[in-house]
Write a protein that holds these residues in place. Structure first.
Motif, PDB file in Angstrom:
ATOM      1  N   LEU A  79       0.643  -1.314   0.048  1.00  0.00           N
ATOM      2  CA  LEU A  79       0.117  -0.014  -0.100  1.00  0.00           C
ATOM      3  C   LEU A  79       1.079   1.361  -0.012  1.00  0.00           C
ATOM      4  O   LEU A  79       1.287   1.649   0.899  1.00  0.00           O
ATOM      5  N   ALA A  80       1.301   1.724  -1.178  1.00  0.00           N
ATOM      6  CA  ALA A  80       2.277   2.848  -1.145  1.00  0.00           C
ATOM      7  C   ALA A  80       2.172   3.337  -2.745  1.00  0.00           C
ATOM      8  O   ALA A  80       1.853   2.780  -3.698  1.00  0.00           O
ATOM      9  N   ARG A  81       2.802   4.686  -2.649  1.00  0.00           N
ATOM     10  CA  ARG A  81       3.056   5.280  -4.058  1.00  0.00           C
ATOM     11  C   ARG A  81       4.195   4.666  -4.912  1.00  0.00           C
ATOM     12  O   ARG A  81       4.852   3.677  -4.307  1.00  0.00           O
ATOM     13  N   THR A  82       4.096   5.108  -6.061  1.00  0.00           N
ATOM     14  CA  THR A  82       5.301   4.486  -7.114  1.00  0.00           C
ATOM     15  C   THR A  82       6.684   5.018  -6.497  1.00  0.00           C
ATOM     16  O   THR A  82       7.061   6.161  -6.756  1.00  0.00           O
ATOM     17  N   PHE A 233       5.802   6.819 -13.205  1.00  0.00           N
ATOM     18  CA  PHE A 233       5.080   7.639 -12.305  1.00  0.00           C
ATOM     19  C   PHE A 233       3.655   7.197 -12.129  1.00  0.00           C
ATOM     20  O   PHE A 233       2.829   7.494 -11.169  1.00  0.00           O
ATOM     21  N   LEU A 234       3.115   6.347 -13.092  1.00  0.00           N
ATOM     22  CA  LEU A 234       2.007   5.718 -13.021  1.00  0.00           C
ATOM     23  C   LEU A 234       1.892   4.722 -11.707  1.00  0.00           C
ATOM     24  O   LEU A 234       2.970   3.898 -11.485  1.00  0.00           O
ATOM     25  N   PRO A 235       0.854   4.519 -11.161  1.00  0.00           N
ATOM     26  CA  PRO A 235       0.840   3.565  -9.835  1.00  0.00           C
ATOM     27  C   PRO A 235       0.990   2.058 -10.269  1.00  0.00           C
ATOM     28  O   PRO A 235       0.516   1.541 -11.151  1.00  0.00           O
ATOM     29  N   PHE A 236       1.940   1.466  -9.376  1.00  0.00           N
ATOM     30  CA  PHE A 236       2.414   0.263  -9.829  1.00  0.00           C
ATOM     31  C   PHE A 236       1.163  -0.519  -9.161  1.00  0.00           C
ATOM     32  O   PHE A 236       0.937  -1.726  -9.345  1.00  0.00           O
ATOM     33  N   SER A 237       0.042  -0.151  -8.527  1.00  0.00           N
ATOM     34  CA  SER A 237      -0.981  -0.845  -7.867  1.00  0.00           C
ATOM     35  C   SER A 237      -1.921  -1.020  -9.170  1.00  0.00           C
ATOM     36  O   SER A 237      -2.951  -1.890  -9.318  1.00  0.00           O
ATOM     37  N   HIS A 238      -1.926  -0.502 -10.490  1.00  0.00           N
ATOM     38  CA  HIS A 238      -2.500  -0.509 -11.581  1.00  0.00           C
ATOM     39  C   HIS A 238      -1.666  -1.673 -12.550  1.00  0.00           C
ATOM     40  O   HIS A 238      -0.518  -1.619 -12.509  1.00  0.00           O
ATOM     41  N   VAL A 239      -2.273  -2.394 -13.215  1.00  0.00           N
ATOM     42  CA  VAL A 239      -1.700  -3.609 -14.167  1.00  0.00           C
ATOM     43  C   VAL A 239      -0.691  -2.942 -15.117  1.00  0.00           C
ATOM     44  O   VAL A 239       0.339  -3.507 -15.378  1.00  0.00           O
ATOM     45  N   TYR A 240      -0.961  -1.637 -15.694  1.00  0.00           N
ATOM     46  CA  TYR A 240      -0.245  -0.935 -16.629  1.00  0.00           C
ATOM     47  C   TYR A 240       1.035  -0.668 -15.741  1.00  0.00           C
ATOM     48  O   TYR A 240       2.127  -0.589 -16.516  1.00  0.00           O
ATOM     49  N   GLY A 241       0.859   0.215 -14.625  1.00  0.00           N
ATOM     50  CA  GLY A 241       2.307   0.449 -13.949  1.00  0.00           C
ATOM     51  C   GLY A 241       2.746  -0.734 -13.639  1.00  0.00           C
ATOM     52  O   GLY A 241       4.380  -0.622 -13.718  1.00  0.00           O
TER      53      GLY A 241
END
Length: 633
Positions: A79-82, A233-241
């Motif tokens: 649970l963290a930013r990129t 810079f896109l969130p790693f929480s999303h599959v794209y990141g």
């Protein structure tokens, strides 16, 4: 019924887990810089981490995880930013065979509790004290949760210190038993409606599109002989990141992390890291364009920029016709105009991206053709790709030398695309998910004879290019029986600098309507340029009239792309933008349409009631009627 399949993948099959690439890279090129991190406090200089250094840090952290009882198959949430530690923790977890459960840092307390409980996480990595408090408030409902590791409180150093006595051979033996079909990630869908579902993605499925892209398109990331540099810079929480992270580590690219999504932070990171390739989403590319326009207008060069932008699009269209064998390419006059603006405008725009970007990829949602042509015209071709959480990201890409703006390209090698009778896109790919965790019925619903039902609508043209036209569940059916896909209208509305967000409505209504929010920065700039006279009340009335007329022009421009029966006949400007905190956007910034309609039900009713009080539809003029414009303050 249209179907398209390309050649088998060219990439070598995966034989182990995702962490193997870190160890293999360190063995082959130990001094190659693979990661860049900003020092604390931030400065213009980035500190690079070599392949050998990163491998050693992954091993040291993996030792600490072993000491804390982390075992193969355990699920650990992040649970963290990129940031650098996100990458470090994910590869350490994969090294010991654990499964990563990404959680958006913007998630609500209820969302965090649901994911941690549904995935049965044994530990969670959090960024700061606020996240610790969020997790702490739900710990009583999470009997499986044993550890909460806080990055800003020195969690990495603490774990590394605890695991110092573990021999490296122990880590190596655990890594070597990880199989390609072991689960690597449990990625929760954004949940635009209903409860989010956890998509189980294997090591093989996460690696598959990345290896295919690297094999076929990897050479476009940087000029020949140079190492590619990527700003994540896109969130790693999303599959794209997550896909960007995997691409970089498997491809030997240098990746820097930028956790803040503000314009100032992104601008600073772009101009100090100077990436060679840009990964973004349409909203970021739209924002960049509007910033270019606003800056030009503030300096008195707005007209120059608009002429340059039009030339860029014309030039890109001519290039496209030539590469698709439909025309000779730009004529002499267009080439001369483009060369002039290259010296005076385009070069400066590229400098704002760091000065080295020549190609980019857009994902997450379709990119408008006009915006794609603009970027190509200024010297940055943007590939628009397509993928879903359930397919580990990428399914399509633009074929090199045959790119077609406005489409998402063609299926990647090894990917099959099939269109159902109603236009729904069905796919079959090596990157397919293993199913929704604990939700067999939901899994069966979307898997049909080996095909995954995406829920997206699209069409394949005669050359096999795929175009996304909207979401199946988002289609609006008016009371007159007209079916309208809202995405195209919303996309056209957002092209206007003043429009920040747009939601098209009209289910069971007599016509199509729209809820619109305004871009606060461009609105301030627009107001400053009005120079209205009179007292405060007069200026306010004149400003509201001018704003109404401006948004009406944006609506008219959007309507020009559709038939009259599909056009927006009423709209309402809302005082506040949709955001994640209000529950009107998903953490990946997608519209929660059902929730927006519920939240603004009274405003939507009032919008249509105001229209019904006008003269009957048969008496309406053919053009736009100003009385359709409704404000909400």
């Amino acid at each position: 019924m249209r179907e398209l399949a390309l050649a088998p993948p060219a990439a070598s099959p995966l034989t182990g887990g995702l962490a193997d690439s870190v160890f293999e890279r360190a063995d082959r090129t130990p001094r190659l810089p693979v990661l860049a991190r900003r020092p604390v406090p931030p400065s213009a200089e980035w500190e690079t981490v070599t392949a050998a250094q990163f491998r050693d840090e992954v091993v040291a952290l993996a030792k600490g995880l072993i000491v804390c009882g982390t075992s193969p198959g355990d699920r650990v949430a992040i649970l963290a930013r990129t940031r650098y530690e996100w990458t470090l923790f994910s590869y350490a977890l994969w090294t010991v065979g654990a499964e990563v459960v990404p959680i958006y840092p913007s998630s609500s307390r209820e969302q965090v509790e649901w994911i941690l409980r549904d995935a049965r996480c044994v530990a969670v990595v959090v960024e700061d004290e606020q996240s610790v408090m969020t997790v702490g408030s739900v710990c009583a409902t999470l009997p499986a949760l044993k550890h909460v590791w806080q990055l800003d409180a020195g969690a990495v150093e603490m774990l590394m210190e605890r695991g110092e006595y573990i021999p490296p051979a122990t880590v190596d033996s655990m890594r070597r038993i990880v199989l390609p079909d072991s689960t690597a990630v449990v990625a929760y869908t954004s949940g635009t409606s209903g409860q989010a579902l956890g998509c189980a993605l294997s090591h093989r499925s996460v690696a598959s599109p990345c290896d295919t892209l690297l094999a076929g398109w990897g050479h476009t990331v940087a000029p020949p002989g140079e190492q590619g540099v990527i700003l994540a810079f896109l969130p790693f929480s999303h599959v794209y990141g997550l896909m960007i992270q995997t691409l970089c580590l498997r491809g030997g690219l240098l990746m820097g992390h930028e956790p803040a999504m503000s314009e100032e932070a992104l601008s600073r990171a772009l101009n100090t890291l100077r990436p060679t390739y840009l990964y973004a989403v349409p909203s970021v590319l739209e924002r960049l364009y509007k910033n270019f326009l606003r800056t030009a207008q503030e300096s008195g060069r707005g007209a120059l920029f608009e002429r340059a932008a039009e030339t860029a699009r014309d030039f890109a269209e001519a290039l496209e016709r030539r590469r698709l064998d439909r025309g000779p390419g730009p004529g002499l006059d267009l080439r001369m105009q483009h060369a002039l603006y290259e010296r005076t405008v385009y070069r400066r725009l590229r400098t704002a991206l760091g000065g080295r970007v020549r190609r980019a990829t857009s994902g997450g949602s379709p990119l408008s053709r006009d915006l794609s042509l603009f970027y190509e015209g200024i010297g940055v071709y943007v590939h628009d790709g397509y993928g879903l959480t359930e397919t580990s990201g990428g399914l399509t890409m633009q074929p090199l030398g045959r790119e077609k703006s406005g489409t998402v390209g063609k299926p990647l090698p090894g990917v099959d695309v099939h269109l159902a009778k109603d236009g729904e896109i069905l796919v079959r790919a090596p990157s397919m998910f293993q199913g929704y965790v604990g939700q067999e019925a939901a899994t069966r619903t979307v898997l049909r004879d080996g095909w995954f039902a995406t829920g997206d609508l699209g069409h394949l043209d005669e050359e096999g290019y795929l175009t996304i036209t909207g979401r199946k569940k988002d289609v609006i059916i008016t009371s007159g029986g007209k079916s309208v896909s809202p995405s195209a209208l919303e996309e056209r509305l957002r092209e206007h600098p003043l429009v920040h967000q747009a939601v098209v409505v009209g289910d069971n209504r007599p016509c199509v309507g729209a809820l619109i929010t305004l871009d606060p920065r461009f609105l301030s700039h627009w107001r400053a340029g009005l120079a209205l006279q009179g007292d405060a009340s007069i200026r306010e009335a004149r400003e509201e009239n001018a704003l109404r007329e401006e948004i009406a022009r944006a609506v008219a421009a959007a309507n020009s792309a559709v038939s009259r029966s599909e056009s927006i006949r009423v709209f309402r400007i809302l005082p506040d933008p949709f955001d994640v905190a209000s529950g009107l956007l998903t953490p990946s910034m997608k519209l929660r349409r059902d929730e927006i309609v519920r939240t603004y039900a009274a405003e939507i009713d009032a919008m249509y009631e105001a229209r019904s009080r006008r003269r009957p539809p048969a008496e309406e003029p053919a053009g736009w009627d100003d009385s359709d414009n409704v404000f909400f303050r």
